[in-house]
Scaffold this motif. Structure first.
Motif, PDB file in Angstrom:
ATOM      1  N   VAL A  53      50.312  20.238  24.161  1.00  0.00           N
ATOM      2  CA  VAL A  53      50.097  20.627  22.883  1.00  0.00           C
ATOM      3  C   VAL A  53      48.846  21.574  22.178  1.00  0.00           C
ATOM      4  CG1 VAL A  53      49.317  19.503  20.198  1.00  0.00           C
ATOM      5  CG2 VAL A  53      51.075  17.845  22.164  1.00  0.00           C
ATOM      6  N   GLU A  73      52.602  20.300  17.748  1.00  0.00           N
ATOM      7  CA  GLU A  73      53.337  18.228  18.272  1.00  0.00           C
ATOM      8  C   GLU A  73      54.315  18.782  17.882  1.00  0.00           C
ATOM      9  OE1 GLU A  73      52.949  14.989  19.327  1.00  0.00           O
ATOM     10  OE2 GLU A  73      51.698  15.528  18.878  1.00  0.00           O
ATOM     11  N   VAL A 120      55.828  20.222  20.950  1.00  0.00           N
ATOM     12  CA  VAL A 120      56.071  20.083  22.053  1.00  0.00           C
ATOM     13  C   VAL A 120      56.913  18.429  22.314  1.00  0.00           C
ATOM     14  CG1 VAL A 120      54.273  17.961  24.238  1.00  0.00           C
ATOM     15  CG2 VAL A 120      53.584  20.833  22.507  1.00  0.00           C
TER      16      VAL A 120
END
Length: 209
Positions: free
Chosen positions: A104, A197, A200
């Motif tokens: 991230v 975020e 990922v």
């Protein structure tokens, strides 16, 4: 890359005396560099003029020409100024991060606007110059694109070595996709803060060991 000066000799470091002249003023050099970077975003390489930059920096064209004989040399140093500011942001200490968190963070730093909020516009302007001034685009690719993409590749490589992600993962393709996600979000009007975020969340179930 930068004509009379190498990449390590940016304008902020060139305050020594010139042969037969007065010492360079680092504050004026930096004012010219910052004015150039602003003009690159606002006008693009082809439309901006050294006269405009001199006026923006509060100096004269002869003063500017004594430092940079061509627009390309000045732009090369203006870009190098930004590249050097970014360099210390291209490393990630994984020792305190869980594997997923490390990825991230890598995706967050691959954001072209991580250091420079105007980077997406600047890159678009330079892409438009690829036929007229290909050297600018090559400069951008070498110093602004590759370090970011390589950062993600390196983090994935370390996660592979730790057994956290698949050993046969195509790191190059995954890193390129992460970098490209910011351009997709930019053109779609999505919030860039949510990209690390979100990306990922999609990738991790596929690549985790």
């Amino acid at each position: 890359m930068t004509g009379a000066r190498g990449a390590a000799d940016g304008p902020a470091d060139s305050a020594g005396p010139r042969a037969g002249g007065r010492p360079r003023d680092p504050a004026l050099d930096e004012a010219i560099i910052l004015a150039t970077r602003a003009r690159l975003v606002r006008d693009g390489y082809s439309r901006m003029t050294l006269g405009d930059i001199a006026a923006d920096a509060g100096t004269s064209r002869p003063t500017l020409y004594r430092r940079w004989s061509t627009k390309f040399e000045l732009v090369a140093d203006a870009l190098d100024y930004g590249f050097r500011k970014q360099r210390d942001q291209y490393d990630i200490d994984l020792s305190s991060l869980a594997p997923r968190e490390a990825l991230v963070e890598a995706v967050r730093r691959v954001d072209p606007a991580y250091f420079n909020p105007d980077a997406m516009v600047l890159m678009g302007n330079f892409a438009g110059e690829v036929i007229r001034t290909p050297g600018l685009f090559e400069m951008l690719r070498k110093h602004a694109v590759e370090p970011r993409v390589t950062l993600v590749e390196n983090v994935l490589g370390r996660l592979q070595a730790d057994g956290a992600v698949s050993a046969d993962l195509d790191r190059h393709t995954v890193a390129t996709m992460c970098f490209g996600s910011y351009f997709g979000a930019f053109y779609r009007g999505d919030r860039r803060e949510e990209i690390p975020e979100s990306v990922v969340a999609v990738l991790w179930p596929v690549i985790a060991s």
